[in-house]
Design an enzyme around this catalytic site. Structure first.
Site: not given
Ligand code: GLN
Length: 488
Positions: A79, A154, A178
Site C-alpha cells: 500500500k 482504503s 481498511s
Molecule cells: N473506512 C474507514 C475510514 O474511512 C476506515 C479506514 C481505515 O481503516 N484506514 O476511516
C-alpha cells in the site's frame, strides 16, 4: 497451474525446491500487471527494475544455499502508505506528490530482510480515509470480480492486486477496517493484527491509536506466513509490543474442535445487512459447528455507538497528524507570497475533499468548547466498547461476524454520500476501537458472483487462534478462486 496462481507458501516451497526461480515469479507478476492493471488500476507505481534486482539476488542466495528464509524471493507489493527508501510514497494524496522517503518503514525493512522482492506501491484512499479507493487523489481502483465495482478501501489497491494475482501478497493498513473490508469485497484474506503487534514506524499516520499494519493474502496460511515476518518488536515505535510472536504456522491446522465461537447478536440485527451476506455468514457458522466448534450467542451491547465513536476519535487524531503537511517538510509546495499564504495554498490544493472533511471534523471535536462533549465522550464510549469484548472473552475463544454489510458496491454509488460510505465500516470498527486482531476471509459468493467475507475476531495478541479458526473453514471449503478480471 500458472505460477501466478500459486499461493505465497506454495511459491516459497517451489523456490526452495529449485522448481521455480524468483526472477520467473517476478516476471510472471509483471507480465500480468502489464496486461491487466490498465483495467484494475491497483498500482500507483511499479518498480520493475527494483523487483527484478531483488529477485536476482534471491535466486543467487537460493543457489548458494543461503536463503534468508522460507519466503526468500516471493514477490509482494505495498500500500502506498509505507515509506520506501528511494521510491515515491504518496499516501494517495497530492500533498505528498514528489515525496521520496530517505528511509524504509520498519515493515519494509522486515520484508527486505526476509528476501521478498517488492513489486511496487498500491493505490489507496487518500491518507487511508475511505472504503472504496475513490478518495485516492489519483484514480479509483476496480474490483477484479467486476470492474464496475469498488475493491473496497482504503487498502483497495492491495486487495485488488492480491485478488487479481498481480502479487503473492500485499501489505495494507487498517484503522477502522481498511484491510478487512477490501479483503471481503475482493475474495481475499485480510488480517488486522492486535494494536501494537506490528510496528507503525515509517507508516504515514492517519489515526495513531488505531492504525495497524497487516497482510492481504490469498489464503489464511499466506496471511500467517506474512504476519510471521512482520510481528517483531520495534524500539522506534513506542506502542510496539515486546510480546514474542508465536509460530503462527505451527498450530494453523489444529482445527476448531472444542473451540467456542461467539455470535454477537448486535451484528446480525444491523439494518442494511444484505440477506445474502447474512446467510453466507450463518452457513459458515453452521459449518463450524460441524467441524466441532460450539456456537455461543453473545451480546456486545455498545456496538451501536462504534460508528459515531470512531468518526470522532479517528478524525481528531487525523487533524493532528495531518498538521505536518505544511508545504515545507514534504512533497507539494504551492508558491505564494508569505508563509501563511503558502501554507493555505498548499493545504488547500494538496488535500482532497475527504481529508479536508476529516480535518474539520477532528478540529471541531477537539476545540476548547466541544472537547468534553465530543472527543472526551468518545474516548469513554471507546472504553465501554473495549469492556464489551473483555466480557465476551470470558465465554468464547473467537467471535464470528460479517465483515461488510454488502458485497462490492458500484464505483460512484456512495462517493457523494459520506455517511453511506462510513456506514460500510459498521462491522469492522468495534474491533479497531478495542485494538483486537480481526481477519476477513472468503465465505462464499453472492448470486451475482461477488465474494462475501467472514470476519473473525480474537483476543488481544491471539492472532494464532484467529488464523487457526480461519484455516479450518478455508480447508473445508473452496472459496480461494481467481477472479475473471474483466474476462481476461
Ligand atoms: N473506512 C474507514 C475510514 O474511512 C476506515 C479506514 C481505515 O481503516 N484506514 O476511516
Amino acid at each position: 497451474m500458472k505460477l501466478t496462481d500459486l499461493s505465497l507458501l506454495e511459491l516459497g516451497r517451489r523456490l526452495a525446491a529449485g522448481e521455480a526461480s524468483s526472477v520467473e515469479a517476478v516476471q510472471a507478476c509483471l507480465e500480468r500487471i502489464r496486461r491487466l492493471d490498465g483495467r484494475v488500476k491497483a498500482f500507483l507505481l511499479v518498480d520493475e527494475k527494483g523487483a527484478l534486482a531483488q529477485a536476482e539476488a534471491a535466486d543467487a542466495r537460493r543457489r548458494s544455499g543461503t536463503p534468508k528464509g522460507p519466503l526468500d524471493g516471493v514477490p509482494v507489493a505495498l500500500k502506498d502508505l509505507f515509506c520506501t527508501e528511494g521510491l515515491a510514497t504518496t499516501a494517495g494524496s497530492r500533498i505528498l506528490e514528489g515525496f521520496v522517503p530517505p528511509f524504509d518503514a520498519t515493515v519494509v525493512q522486515l520484508l527486505k530482510a526476509a528476501g521478498l522482492p517488492i513489486l511496487g506501491k498500491l493505490n489507496m484512499d487518500e491518507f487511508a480515509m475511505g472504503s472504496s479507493t475513490e478518495n485516492s487523489a489519483y484514480f479509483p481502483s476496480a474490483n477484479p470480480w467486476d470492474l464496475t465495482r469498488s475493491p473496497g478501501g482504503s487498502s483497495g489497491g492491495s486487495a485488488a492486486a492480491v485478488s487479481a494475482r498481480f502479487a503473492f501478497g500485499a501489505l495494507g493498513t487498517d484503522t477502522g477496517g481498511s484491510i478487512r473490508q477490501p479483503a471481503a469485497l475482493t475474495g481475499t484474506v485480510g488480517l488486522k493484527p492486535t494494536y501494537g503487534r506490528v510496528s507503525r514506524y515509517g507508516v504515514v499516520a492517519f489515526a495513531s491509536s488505531l492504525d495497524q499494519v497487516g497482510p492481504l493474502a490469498r489464503t489464511v496460511g499466506d496471511a500467517a506466513a506474512l504476519l510471521q515476518v512482520l510481528a517483531v518488536h520495534d524500539a522506534r515505535d513506542s506502542t510496539s509490543s515486546r510480546e514474542v510472536a508465536p509460530d503462527y504456522l505451527r498450530h494453523l491446522d489444529a482445527g476448531v474442535d472444542g473451540l467456542r465461537l461467539g455470535m454477537p447478536r448486535e451484528y446480525f440485527e444491523v439494518e442494511g445487512l444484505d440477506p445474502e451476506v447474512r446467510s453466507a455468514v450463518e452457513a459458515a457458522a453452521a459449518a463450524y459447528q460441524k467441524l466441532g466448534a460450539t456456537l455461543v450467542p453473545i451480546s456486545l451491547p455498545h456496538t451501536k455507538y462504534a460508528l459515531a465513536t470512531y468518526y470522532l476519535v479517528a478524525p481528531a487524531e487525523a487533524s493532528s497528524n495531518l498538521a505536518r503537511y505544511d508545504g515545507v517538510r514534504y512533497g507539494l509546495r504551492v508558491a505564494a507570497p508569505g508563509l501563511r499564504e503558502m501554507y493555505a495554498q498548499t493545504r488547500g490544493r494538496g488535500f482532497g475533499p475527504e481529508a479536508k472533511r476529516r480535518i474539520m471534523l477532528g478540529t471541531y471535536a477537539l476545540s476548547a468548547g466541544y472537547y468534553d462533549a465530543y472527543y472526551l465522550k468518545a474516548q469513554k464510549v471507546r472504553t465501554l466498547i473495549r469492556q464489551d469484548f473483555a466480557q465476551a472473552w470470558q465465554k468464547v475463544d473467537a467471535i464470528l461476524a460479517p465483515t461488510a454489510p454488502t458485497t462490492a458496491f458500484k464505483l460512484g454509488e456512495k462517493v457523494g454520500d459520506p455517511l453511506a460510505m462510513y456506514a460500510n465500516d459498521i462491522f469492522t470498527l468495534p474491533c479497531s476501537l478495542a485494538g483486537l486482531p480481526g481477519m476477513s476471509l472468503p465465505c462464499g459468493f453472492s448470486r451475482a458472483g461477488l465474494p462475501i467475507g467472514l470476519q473473525l475476531l480474537g483476543k488481544p495478541f491471539d492472532e494464532a487462534t484467529v488464523l487457526r479458526v480461519g484455516r479450518a473453514f478455508e480447508k473445508a471449503h473452496d472459496f480461494v478462486r481467481v477472479p475473471p478480471v474483466g474476462g481476461a
